[in-house]
Write a protein that holds these residues in place. Structure first.
Motif, PDB file in Angstrom:
ATOM      1  N   GLU A  17       0.834  -1.210   0.000  1.00  0.00           N
ATOM      2  CA  GLU A  17       0.000   0.000   0.000  1.00  0.00           C
ATOM      3  C   GLU A  17       0.868   1.259   0.000  1.00  0.00           C
ATOM      4  O   GLU A  17       0.552   2.236  -0.676  1.00  0.00           O
ATOM      5  N   LEU A  18       1.961   1.230   0.748  1.00  0.00           N
ATOM      6  CA  LEU A  18       2.870   2.371   0.769  1.00  0.00           C
ATOM      7  C   LEU A  18       3.494   2.577  -0.609  1.00  0.00           C
ATOM      8  O   LEU A  18       3.570   3.702  -1.101  1.00  0.00           O
ATOM      9  N   ARG A  21       1.036   4.233  -2.896  1.00  0.00           N
ATOM     10  CA  ARG A  21       0.881   5.659  -2.580  1.00  0.00           C
ATOM     11  C   ARG A  21       2.092   6.465  -3.040  1.00  0.00           C
ATOM     12  O   ARG A  21       1.948   7.580  -3.545  1.00  0.00           O
ATOM     13  N   GLU A  24       1.871   6.884  -6.767  1.00  0.00           N
ATOM     14  CA  GLU A  24       0.858   7.897  -7.098  1.00  0.00           C
ATOM     15  C   GLU A  24       1.390   9.311  -6.863  1.00  0.00           C
ATOM     16  O   GLU A  24       1.187  10.206  -7.677  1.00  0.00           O
ATOM     17  N   GLU A  25       2.101   9.493  -5.742  1.00  0.00           N
ATOM     18  CA  GLU A  25       2.673  10.812  -5.435  1.00  0.00           C
ATOM     19  C   GLU A  25       3.744  11.188  -6.456  1.00  0.00           C
ATOM     20  O   GLU A  25       3.814  12.331  -6.889  1.00  0.00           O
ATOM     21  N   ARG A  28       1.965  12.248  -9.536  1.00  0.00           N
ATOM     22  CA  ARG A  28       1.299  13.536  -9.316  1.00  0.00           C
ATOM     23  C   ARG A  28       2.288  14.701  -9.380  1.00  0.00           C
ATOM     24  O   ARG A  28       1.961  15.782  -9.840  1.00  0.00           O
TER      25      ARG A  28
END
Length: 81
Positions: A17-18, A21, A24-25, A28
């Motif tokens: 999960e980390l 994320r 995704e960051e 972004r």
């Protein structure tokens, strides 16, 4: 200067999960995952105060002879520079 020669390849085990994320960051912020993680880690270690700063902080915490800063005079001083 070849920055690739200054880097050392390594591997980490991260929670799935980390990792998602972080990916995704990175996307972004238009960065590679490697770049994002490196920047986050650099910021983390850069936040640690050095010995001189730690000594000054300790002195300020333990001192009974602290002065109050008059912001009106401070602004005048800064404006005069």
């Amino acid at each position: 200067m070849n920055t690739a020669s200054l880097r050392k390849q390594t591997s980490f085990r991260l929670n799935s999960e980390l990792l998602i994320r972080l990916q995704e960051e990175a996307k972004r912020h238009n960065r590679s995952l490697n770049n994002l993680v490196e920047r986050v880690l650099m910021a983390f270690v850069a936040e640690r105060p050095n010995g001189i700063t730690l000594a000054a902080m300790k002195e300020a915490e333990e001192s009974d002879d602290l002065e109050t800063l008059d912001m009106k005079n401070f602004h005048s001083f800064v404006d005069s520079l």
